[in-house]
Design a protein around this motif. Structure first.
Motif, PDB file in Angstrom:
ATOM      1  N   ILE A 116      48.583  40.992  45.679  1.00 55.10           N
ATOM      2  CA  ILE A 116      48.061  40.346  44.473  1.00 55.10           C
ATOM      3  C   ILE A 116      46.761  41.041  44.083  1.00 55.10           C
ATOM      4  CG2 ILE A 116      47.376  38.180  43.386  1.00 55.10           C
ATOM      5  CD1 ILE A 116      48.943  36.687  45.503  1.00 55.10           C
ATOM      6  N   ASP A 117      46.843  41.939  43.099  1.00 61.67           N
ATOM      7  CA  ASP A 117      45.647  42.618  42.610  1.00 61.67           C
ATOM      8  C   ASP A 117      44.849  41.664  41.723  1.00 61.67           C
ATOM      9  OD1 ASP A 117      43.832  44.630  42.263  1.00 61.67           O
ATOM     10  OD2 ASP A 117      45.039  45.803  40.863  1.00 61.67           O
ATOM     11  N   GLU A 118      43.531  41.886  41.655  1.00 65.97           N
ATOM     12  CA  GLU A 118      42.631  41.021  40.871  1.00 65.97           C
ATOM     13  C   GLU A 118      42.825  39.555  41.246  1.00 65.97           C
ATOM     14  OE1 GLU A 118      41.924  43.348  36.731  1.00 65.97           O
ATOM     15  OE2 GLU A 118      43.865  42.331  36.864  1.00 65.97           O
ATOM     16  N   ALA A 119      42.998  39.307  42.532  1.00 65.86           N
ATOM     17  CA  ALA A 119      43.304  37.951  42.994  1.00 65.86           C
ATOM     18  C   ALA A 119      42.175  36.967  42.701  1.00 65.86           C
ATOM     19  CB  ALA A 119      43.607  37.967  44.486  1.00 65.86           C
ATOM     20  N   ASP A 120      40.950  37.484  42.533  1.00 63.30           N
ATOM     21  CA  ASP A 120      39.838  36.593  42.201  1.00 63.30           C
ATOM     22  C   ASP A 120      39.969  35.998  40.805  1.00 63.30           C
ATOM     23  OD1 ASP A 120      39.377  39.516  42.004  1.00 63.30           O
ATOM     24  OD2 ASP A 120      37.681  38.948  40.777  1.00 63.30           O
ATOM     25  N   LYS A 121      40.970  36.470  40.036  1.00 63.05           N
ATOM     26  CA  LYS A 121      41.215  35.909  38.704  1.00 63.05           C
ATOM     27  C   LYS A 121      42.172  34.712  38.742  1.00 63.05           C
ATOM     28  CE  LYS A 121      40.219  40.087  36.026  1.00 63.05           C
ATOM     29  NZ  LYS A 121      40.722  41.047  35.015  1.00 63.05           N
ATOM     30  N   MET A 122      42.596  34.313  39.930  1.00 62.59           N
ATOM     31  CA  MET A 122      43.414  33.095  40.031  1.00 62.59           C
ATOM     32  C   MET A 122      42.583  31.872  39.660  1.00 62.59           C
ATOM     33  SD  MET A 122      45.812  33.381  43.448  1.00 62.59           S
ATOM     34  CE  MET A 122      44.444  33.730  44.567  1.00 62.59           C
ATOM     35  N   ASN A 123      43.126  31.036  38.796  1.00 60.55           N
ATOM     36  CA  ASN A 123      42.429  29.786  38.519  1.00 60.55           C
ATOM     37  C   ASN A 123      42.668  28.810  39.669  1.00 60.55           C
ATOM     38  OD1 ASN A 123      44.993  28.612  38.087  1.00 60.55           O
ATOM     39  ND2 ASN A 123      44.899  28.986  35.872  1.00 60.55           N
ATOM     40  N   ALA A 124      42.023  27.651  39.604  1.00 55.27           N
ATOM     41  CA  ALA A 124      42.096  26.697  40.717  1.00 55.27           C
ATOM     42  C   ALA A 124      43.527  26.249  40.984  1.00 55.27           C
ATOM     43  CB  ALA A 124      41.200  25.497  40.419  1.00 55.27           C
ATOM     44  N   ALA A 125      44.299  26.018  39.923  1.00 53.11           N
ATOM     45  CA  ALA A 125      45.684  25.574  40.097  1.00 53.11           C
ATOM     46  C   ALA A 125      46.518  26.641  40.783  1.00 53.11           C
ATOM     47  CB  ALA A 125      46.292  25.209  38.742  1.00 53.11           C
ATOM     48  N   ALA A 126      46.294  27.911  40.406  1.00 49.38           N
ATOM     49  CA  ALA A 126      47.022  29.012  41.024  1.00 49.38           C
ATOM     50  C   ALA A 126      46.662  29.136  42.501  1.00 49.38           C
ATOM     51  CB  ALA A 126      46.729  30.315  40.290  1.00 49.38           C
ATOM     52  N   GLN A 127      45.369  28.988  42.817  1.00 44.16           N
ATOM     53  CA  GLN A 127      44.943  29.071  44.219  1.00 44.16           C
ATOM     54  C   GLN A 127      45.553  27.945  45.050  1.00 44.16           C
ATOM     55  OE1 GLN A 127      40.887  30.136  45.280  1.00 44.16           O
ATOM     56  NE2 GLN A 127      40.432  30.600  43.145  1.00 44.16           N
ATOM     57  N   ASN A 128      45.591  26.761  44.489  1.00 42.37           N
ATOM     58  CA  ASN A 128      46.183  25.635  45.222  1.00 42.37           C
ATOM     59  C   ASN A 128      47.682  25.835  45.445  1.00 42.37           C
ATOM     60  OD1 ASN A 128      44.089  23.702  45.893  1.00 42.37           O
ATOM     61  ND2 ASN A 128      43.804  23.422  43.700  1.00 42.37           N
ATOM     62  N   ALA A 129      48.348  26.433  44.462  1.00 43.17           N
ATOM     63  CA  ALA A 129      49.775  26.722  44.617  1.00 43.17           C
ATOM     64  C   ALA A 129      49.988  27.757  45.716  1.00 43.17           C
ATOM     65  CB  ALA A 129      50.353  27.219  43.300  1.00 43.17           C
ATOM     66  N   LEU A 130      49.131  28.778  45.743  1.00 46.10           N
ATOM     67  CA  LEU A 130      49.230  29.809  46.785  1.00 46.10           C
ATOM     68  C   LEU A 130      48.866  29.243  48.153  1.00 46.10           C
ATOM     69  CD1 LEU A 130      49.743  32.827  47.399  1.00 46.10           C
ATOM     70  CD2 LEU A 130      47.288  33.204  47.048  1.00 46.10           C
ATOM     71  N   ILE A 159      50.715  38.320  52.842  1.00 44.15           N
ATOM     72  CA  ILE A 159      50.134  38.241  51.502  1.00 44.15           C
ATOM     73  C   ILE A 159      48.774  38.927  51.525  1.00 44.15           C
ATOM     74  CG2 ILE A 159      49.281  36.699  49.691  1.00 44.15           C
ATOM     75  CD1 ILE A 159      51.309  34.623  50.730  1.00 44.15           C
ATOM     76  N   ILE A 160      48.596  39.916  50.629  1.00 42.46           N
ATOM     77  CA  ILE A 160      47.343  40.671  50.571  1.00 42.46           C
ATOM     78  C   ILE A 160      46.677  40.394  49.226  1.00 42.46           C
ATOM     79  CG2 ILE A 160      46.255  42.942  50.718  1.00 42.46           C
ATOM     80  CD1 ILE A 160      48.733  43.927  52.204  1.00 42.46           C
ATOM     81  N   LEU A 161      45.496  39.802  49.279  1.00 41.96           N
ATOM     82  CA  LEU A 161      44.727  39.490  48.068  1.00 41.96           C
ATOM     83  C   LEU A 161      43.662  40.560  47.878  1.00 41.96           C
ATOM     84  CD1 LEU A 161      44.134  35.667  48.707  1.00 41.96           C
ATOM     85  CD2 LEU A 161      46.077  36.756  47.590  1.00 41.96           C
ATOM     86  N   LEU A 162      43.722  41.287  46.769  1.00 43.67           N
ATOM     87  CA  LEU A 162      42.713  42.294  46.451  1.00 43.67           C
ATOM     88  C   LEU A 162      41.695  41.667  45.506  1.00 43.67           C
ATOM     89  CD1 LEU A 162      44.996  45.412  45.820  1.00 43.67           C
ATOM     90  CD2 LEU A 162      44.206  44.442  47.984  1.00 43.67           C
ATOM     91  N   SER A 163      40.427  41.726  45.880  1.00 43.83           N
ATOM     92  CA  SER A 163      39.416  40.984  45.127  1.00 43.83           C
ATOM     93  C   SER A 163      38.102  41.741  45.103  1.00 43.83           C
ATOM     94  CB  SER A 163      39.202  39.616  45.780  1.00 43.83           C
ATOM     95  OG  SER A 163      38.024  39.001  45.312  1.00 43.83           O
ATOM     96  N   ASN A 164      37.355  41.620  44.010  1.00 43.99           N
ATOM     97  CA  ASN A 164      35.984  42.139  44.013  1.00 43.99           C
ATOM     98  C   ASN A 164      34.961  41.011  44.085  1.00 43.99           C
ATOM     99  OD1 ASN A 164      35.917  41.101  41.401  1.00 43.99           O
ATOM    100  ND2 ASN A 164      36.084  43.098  40.405  1.00 43.99           N
ATOM    101  N   ASN A 165      35.441  39.787  44.314  1.00 42.84           N
ATOM    102  CA  ASN A 165      34.519  38.648  44.432  1.00 42.84           C
ATOM    103  C   ASN A 165      35.180  37.539  45.252  1.00 42.84           C
ATOM    104  OD1 ASN A 165      32.524  36.725  44.114  1.00 42.84           O
ATOM    105  ND2 ASN A 165      33.163  36.147  42.043  1.00 42.84           N
TER     106      ASN A 165
END
Length: 329
Positions: free
Chosen positions: A113-127, A140-146
């Motif tokens: 998941i590239d740009e994973a820090d762009k997940m909103n709260a609902a998306a994060q809870n689903a994941l 599952i690999i989350l790529l994030s700059n924050n």
């Protein structure tokens, strides 16, 4: 492992991933954290290639390696998004609905998941539901700059690998091994990169970058002379570079660091923008240390404001007037 040998730097992270594969201790979830262009995706692909290789050595010739290189491996899923952020539907449709379907041809099924820090709260809870109770074969690999944007419950269930800047010598080594002709841009690429291979490549490969650089240097060389009308005109020009604004801000930072170097040493050999030596030398005389420090800090504040979606024009107008105020004789 053969495929990791092509990655420059990030030795501790690579050692961790190699050991995980060799010892059968691969985690079900990782966060690769670092700025864009630092090598997160390159490392993720190398990790997946080593993990799924039929000979467990990133051979490059087995069907799995060939499919990964072509981006067509059925057990490697790149999660994409069309909107500005990653929505709950993106996670449900691309991860949750397929994660419990066993791998097609491998021991693992990997989601990147590239740009994973762009997940909103609902998306994060689903994941989170998947990360809490994943099937044994899922990675599952989350790529994030924050990573600070993630819910703590996500972070606590992932192995976090931080990707920091490379040494200048490592960036230079990469450029020498990948480019026969750098068009005289090597020193600029190394300095501008600040340890980021992606930024260094941009300097070498992009003529657009050179145009942006020239615009910025002209702006900073003349800003203290301009009246309000001319500053606002420059602001409009900056708006045309909106998609590259962080590049422009990095160029500004390096320019004022050059002035600081000249103020301390008086010598141009350690500066990046040597073509502006006479202008920067003059500015170094009347710019105070406090003024330079204020400007550099204000540039960093501008980056933070833009990432927080503060109005573009307001942010840049404030920055330009702080630069002018601190740069006037």
């Amino acid at each position: 492992m053969r495929n990791f040998e092509n990655i420059i730097g990030h030795e501790q992270n690579i050692e961790h991933l190699e050991n995980a594969i060799e010892n059968g201790q691969v985690s079900h979830a990782y966060i690769f954290n670092g700025e864009d262009g630092i090598g997160k995706m390159t490392t993720a692909k190398a990790f997946v290639k080593a993990l799924l290789c039929e000979s467990k050595n990133s051979c490059g010739t087995c069907q799995s390696c060939i499919q990964i290189d072509s981006g067509n491996h059925p057990d490697v899923i790149y999660v994409t998004h069309e909107k500005a952020g990653i929505t709950v539907d993106d996670i449900r449709d691309q991860v949750n609905q397929s994660v419990f379907v066993k791998p097609y041809s491998s021991d693992y099924k990997v989601y990147i998941i590239d740009e994973a820090d762009k997940m909103n709260a609902a998306a994060q809870n689903a994941l989170l539901k998947t990360i809490e109770e994943p099937p044994a074969y899922a990675v599952i690999i989350l790529l994030s700059n924050n990573k600070e944007s993630f819910l703590e419950t996500i972070v606590s269930r992932c192995v976090v690998l931080n990707f920091g800047p490379l040494k200048e010598s490592q960036v230079r080594e990469y450029l020498h091994s990948h480019y026969d002709n750098m068009n005289g841009r090597e020193d600029l690429a190394v300095s501008y990169s600040m340890g980021n291979i992606g930024k260094a490549k941009k300097v070498i490969e992009s003529d657009d970058f050179n145009e942006q650089k020239d615009f910025c240097l002209n702006l900073m060389a003349n800003l203290e002379k301009w009246d309000i009308h001319e500053i606002l005109l420059s602001l409009k020009q900056m708006a045309s570079y909106k998609d590259y604004i962080y590049d422009l801000l990095d160029i500004m930072t390096i320019y004022y660091r050059d002035i600081l170097i000249l103020k301390v040493t008086g010598l141009p050999n350690k500066t990046v923008f040597k073509e502006k030596f006479s202008v920067m030398k003059n500015q170094s005389i009347y710019l105070s240390f406090e003024g330079i420090d204020t400007i550099i800090k204000e540039i960093e504040k501008a980056k933070i404001r833009l990432k927080a979606n503060v109005n573009f024009d307001v942010t840049l107008e404030l920055l330009l007037f702080v630069m002018k105020e601190n740069g006037e004789t």
